[in-house]
Design a protein around this motif. Structure first.
Motif, PDB file in Angstrom:
ATOM      1  N   CYS A  57       5.049 -21.746  -8.199  1.00  0.00           N
ATOM      2  CA  CYS A  57       4.124 -21.465  -8.760  1.00  0.00           C
ATOM      3  C   CYS A  57       3.551 -20.206  -7.680  1.00  0.00           C
ATOM      4  O   CYS A  57       3.605 -19.446  -6.659  1.00  0.00           O
ATOM      5  N   THR A  58       2.889 -20.691  -6.195  1.00  0.00           N
ATOM      6  CA  THR A  58       1.748 -20.535  -5.397  1.00  0.00           C
ATOM      7  C   THR A  58       2.627 -19.987  -4.887  1.00  0.00           C
ATOM      8  O   THR A  58       2.530 -18.520  -3.834  1.00  0.00           O
ATOM      9  N   SER A  59       4.251 -20.193  -4.422  1.00  0.00           N
ATOM     10  CA  SER A  59       5.185 -19.718  -2.728  1.00  0.00           C
ATOM     11  C   SER A  59       5.446 -18.279  -3.776  1.00  0.00           C
ATOM     12  O   SER A  59       5.788 -17.894  -2.578  1.00  0.00           O
ATOM     13  N   LEU A  60       5.956 -17.912  -5.091  1.00  0.00           N
ATOM     14  CA  LEU A  60       6.045 -16.590  -5.767  1.00  0.00           C
ATOM     15  C   LEU A  60       4.992 -16.003  -5.633  1.00  0.00           C
ATOM     16  O   LEU A  60       5.889 -14.511  -5.544  1.00  0.00           O
ATOM     17  N   VAL A  61       3.719 -16.517  -5.812  1.00  0.00           N
ATOM     18  CA  VAL A  61       2.924 -15.138  -6.130  1.00  0.00           C
ATOM     19  C   VAL A  61       2.289 -15.067  -4.671  1.00  0.00           C
ATOM     20  O   VAL A  61       2.491 -14.117  -4.087  1.00  0.00           O
ATOM     21  N   TYR A  62       2.330 -15.587  -3.547  1.00  0.00           N
ATOM     22  CA  TYR A  62       2.729 -15.669  -2.391  1.00  0.00           C
ATOM     23  C   TYR A  62       3.214 -14.347  -1.330  1.00  0.00           C
ATOM     24  O   TYR A  62       3.389 -13.518  -0.694  1.00  0.00           O
ATOM     25  N   GLY A  63       4.614 -14.655  -2.199  1.00  0.00           N
ATOM     26  CA  GLY A  63       6.060 -14.126  -1.394  1.00  0.00           C
ATOM     27  C   GLY A  63       6.128 -12.704  -1.616  1.00  0.00           C
ATOM     28  O   GLY A  63       5.698 -12.105  -1.459  1.00  0.00           O
ATOM     29  N   PHE A  64       5.621 -12.379  -3.358  1.00  0.00           N
ATOM     30  CA  PHE A  64       5.216 -11.584  -4.159  1.00  0.00           C
ATOM     31  C   PHE A  64       4.029 -10.282  -3.614  1.00  0.00           C
ATOM     32  O   PHE A  64       4.223  -9.359  -2.725  1.00  0.00           O
ATOM     33  N   LEU A  65       3.063 -11.240  -3.568  1.00  0.00           N
ATOM     34  CA  LEU A  65       1.893 -10.304  -2.076  1.00  0.00           C
ATOM     35  C   LEU A  65       2.364 -10.039  -0.986  1.00  0.00           C
ATOM     36  O   LEU A  65       2.429  -9.178  -0.373  1.00  0.00           O
ATOM     37  N   LEU A  66       2.710 -11.020   0.231  1.00  0.00           N
ATOM     38  CA  LEU A  66       2.926 -10.795   1.127  1.00  0.00           C
ATOM     39  C   LEU A  66       4.272  -9.270   1.162  1.00  0.00           C
ATOM     40  O   LEU A  66       4.434  -8.529   2.141  1.00  0.00           O
ATOM     41  N   SER A  67       5.529  -9.138   0.276  1.00  0.00           N
ATOM     42  CA  SER A  67       6.513  -8.281  -0.232  1.00  0.00           C
ATOM     43  C   SER A  67       5.897  -6.826  -0.393  1.00  0.00           C
ATOM     44  O   SER A  67       6.034  -6.627   0.326  1.00  0.00           O
ATOM     45  N   GLN A  68       4.965  -6.968  -1.528  1.00  0.00           N
ATOM     46  CA  GLN A  68       3.619  -5.500  -1.852  1.00  0.00           C
ATOM     47  C   GLN A  68       3.481  -5.268   0.006  1.00  0.00           C
ATOM     48  O   GLN A  68       3.015  -3.971  -0.213  1.00  0.00           O
ATOM     49  N   GLU A  69       2.595  -6.471   0.555  1.00  0.00           N
ATOM     50  CA  GLU A  69       1.562  -5.592   1.980  1.00  0.00           C
ATOM     51  C   GLU A  69       2.793  -5.740   2.528  1.00  0.00           C
ATOM     52  O   GLU A  69       2.808  -4.413   3.527  1.00  0.00           O
ATOM     53  N   LEU A  70       3.841  -5.824   3.065  1.00  0.00           N
ATOM     54  CA  LEU A  70       5.020  -5.912   4.031  1.00  0.00           C
ATOM     55  C   LEU A  70       5.537  -4.353   3.285  1.00  0.00           C
ATOM     56  O   LEU A  70       5.976  -3.570   4.504  1.00  0.00           O
ATOM     57  N   ALA A  71       5.708  -3.833   2.433  1.00  0.00           N
ATOM     58  CA  ALA A  71       6.256  -2.907   1.735  1.00  0.00           C
ATOM     59  C   ALA A  71       5.642  -1.598   1.921  1.00  0.00           C
ATOM     60  O   ALA A  71       6.132  -0.516   1.938  1.00  0.00           O
ATOM     61  N   SER A  72       3.914  -1.755   1.546  1.00  0.00           N
ATOM     62  CA  SER A  72       3.245  -0.917   2.339  1.00  0.00           C
ATOM     63  C   SER A  72       2.790  -0.767   3.579  1.00  0.00           C
ATOM     64  O   SER A  72       2.678   0.471   4.122  1.00  0.00           O
ATOM     65  N   ARG A  73       3.169  -1.567   5.014  1.00  0.00           N
ATOM     66  CA  ARG A  73       3.186  -1.151   5.951  1.00  0.00           C
ATOM     67  C   ARG A  73       4.389  -0.444   6.407  1.00  0.00           C
ATOM     68  O   ARG A  73       4.280   0.239   7.381  1.00  0.00           O
ATOM     69  N   VAL A  74       5.629  -0.682   5.489  1.00  0.00           N
ATOM     70  CA  VAL A  74       6.742   0.135   5.698  1.00  0.00           C
ATOM     71  C   VAL A  74       6.272   1.892   5.526  1.00  0.00           C
ATOM     72  O   VAL A  74       6.538   2.252   6.601  1.00  0.00           O
ATOM     73  N   LYS A  75       5.890   1.424   4.668  1.00  0.00           N
ATOM     74  CA  LYS A  75       5.995   3.147   4.094  1.00  0.00           C
ATOM     75  C   LYS A  75       4.805   4.098   5.300  1.00  0.00           C
ATOM     76  O   LYS A  75       4.928   4.605   5.199  1.00  0.00           O
ATOM     77  N   SER A  76       3.900   3.263   5.980  1.00  0.00           N
ATOM     78  CA  SER A  76       2.631   3.811   6.619  1.00  0.00           C
ATOM     79  C   SER A  76       3.701   3.935   7.819  1.00  0.00           C
ATOM     80  O   SER A  76       3.141   4.722   8.826  1.00  0.00           O
ATOM     81  N   LEU A  77       4.187   2.947   8.026  1.00  0.00           N
ATOM     82  CA  LEU A  77       4.597   3.225   9.575  1.00  0.00           C
ATOM     83  C   LEU A  77       5.841   4.380   9.700  1.00  0.00           C
ATOM     84  O   LEU A  77       6.691   5.260  10.512  1.00  0.00           O
ATOM     85  N   ASN A  78       6.369   4.442   8.899  1.00  0.00           N
ATOM     86  CA  ASN A  78       7.603   5.742   8.452  1.00  0.00           C
ATOM     87  C   ASN A  78       6.374   7.320   8.595  1.00  0.00           C
ATOM     88  O   ASN A  78       6.806   7.980   8.843  1.00  0.00           O
ATOM     89  N   LEU A  79       5.630   7.317   7.941  1.00  0.00           N
ATOM     90  CA  LEU A  79       4.818   8.507   7.486  1.00  0.00           C
ATOM     91  C   LEU A  79       4.635   8.266   9.161  1.00  0.00           C
ATOM     92  O   LEU A  79       3.806   9.389   9.521  1.00  0.00           O
ATOM     93  N   SER A  80       4.039   7.660   9.408  1.00  0.00           N
ATOM     94  CA  SER A  80       3.618   7.410  11.072  1.00  0.00           C
ATOM     95  C   SER A  80       4.643   8.315  12.591  1.00  0.00           C
ATOM     96  O   SER A  80       4.780   8.999  13.233  1.00  0.00           O
ATOM     97  N   VAL A  81       5.622   7.391  11.734  1.00  0.00           N
ATOM     98  CA  VAL A  81       7.190   7.869  12.567  1.00  0.00           C
ATOM     99  C   VAL A  81       6.969   9.248  12.520  1.00  0.00           C
ATOM    100  O   VAL A  81       7.671  10.017  13.540  1.00  0.00           O
ATOM    101  N   ASP A  82       6.946  10.091  11.397  1.00  0.00           N
ATOM    102  CA  ASP A  82       7.248  11.296  11.035  1.00  0.00           C
ATOM    103  C   ASP A  82       6.631  11.962  11.268  1.00  0.00           C
ATOM    104  O   ASP A  82       6.746  13.449  12.079  1.00  0.00           O
ATOM    105  N   MET A  83       4.949  12.139  11.083  1.00  0.00           N
ATOM    106  CA  MET A  83       4.461  12.567  11.889  1.00  0.00           C
ATOM    107  C   MET A  83       4.141  12.615  13.498  1.00  0.00           C
ATOM    108  O   MET A  83       4.091  13.416  13.635  1.00  0.00           O
ATOM    109  N   LEU A  84       4.751  11.264  14.373  1.00  0.00           N
ATOM    110  CA  LEU A  84       5.365  11.232  15.963  1.00  0.00           C
ATOM    111  C   LEU A  84       5.979  12.216  15.963  1.00  0.00           C
ATOM    112  O   LEU A  84       6.483  13.519  17.207  1.00  0.00           O
ATOM    113  N   LYS A  85       7.274  12.229  15.247  1.00  0.00           N
ATOM    114  CA  LYS A  85       8.397  13.405  15.031  1.00  0.00           C
ATOM    115  C   LYS A  85       8.305  14.791  15.066  1.00  0.00           C
ATOM    116  O   LYS A  85       8.097  15.876  16.151  1.00  0.00           O
ATOM    117  N   LYS A  86       6.815  15.347  14.456  1.00  0.00           N
ATOM    118  CA  LYS A  86       6.359  16.819  13.660  1.00  0.00           C
ATOM    119  C   LYS A  86       5.405  16.895  15.233  1.00  0.00           C
ATOM    120  O   LYS A  86       6.035  17.722  15.534  1.00  0.00           O
TER     121      LYS A  86
END
Length: 196
Positions: free
Chosen positions: A39-68
């Motif tokens: 259960c601890t591994s599942l919760v940690y993995g879920f939280l880690l995947s959410q954090e990585l997904a938010s980082r991917v979104k912010s990096l995509n926004l940064s890439v778009d801004m840099l392209k502009k």
């Protein structure tokens, strides 16, 4: 009916009942810890995947801004290259022209109150003056002051003749001089505006 009798002393019986079975205890601990760790591994993995997904979104926004920004910088760079080319053409044009304003300023400083010009002609590298002075000494002084200015390379000997104008004797003169070009003029005065 069967009856079991334990004939050991009471202390031995109590000690046998209190004896801990380490194998069973270890097995029970592992069985309890496995679901907890899962259960601890599942919760940690879920939280880690959410954090990585938010980082991917912010990096995509940064890439778009840099392209502009890159597109804007590329446009600005192209415009600046056009401006630089225009400035180079303007500087080449200015360097090819005679330094008229500088020559007029030198003539204004060299003329005395009694000397005046009737004609001034400036061409590439040459200036021709025609004018009047009260004496030949004033003509020579005018030529000497012209030669002292930074725009004049050399002054030819003046051609003079005495005439009578308005019942006064005056000297009519013709004078030629060589002028410096813009590159020579501004290299000698270390003005960086026209340097490439």
């Amino acid at each position: 009916m069967k009856v079991k009798l334990d004939l050991r002393p009471r202390e031995a019986i109590i000690a046998a009942q209190k004896k801990i079975d380490l194998v069973r205890l270890t097995a029970l601990t592992l069985i309890c810890l496995f679901p907890l760790m899962a259960c601890t591994s599942l919760v940690y993995g879920f939280l880690l995947s959410q954090e990585l997904a938010s980082r991917v979104k912010s990096l995509n926004l940064s890439v778009d801004m840099l392209k502009k920004r890159h597109a804007n910088i590329s446009e600005n760079l192209a415009a600046l290259k056009d401006d630089v080319e225009l400035y180079r053409k303007a500087i080449a044009f200015i360097k090819a022209e005679p330094p008229v304003l500088e020559c007029l300023s030198a003539v204004e400083e060299a003329l005395s109150d009694e000397t005046w010009l009737s004609k001034l002609e400036i061409r590439a590298g040459r200036a021709t003056f025609q004018g009047y002075a009260p004496t030949e000494g004033e003509v020579v002084e005018f030529a000497r002051r012209l030669l002292a200015s930074p725009v004049v390379l050399n002054v030819d000997l003046p051609v003079t003749r005495k005439i009578v104008k308005d019942r006064e004797g005056i000297v009519e003169f013709n004078l030629n001089c060589s002028l410096k070009g813009f590159s020579e003029l501004y290299n000698s005065t270390e003005d960086g505006l026209l340097k490439e």
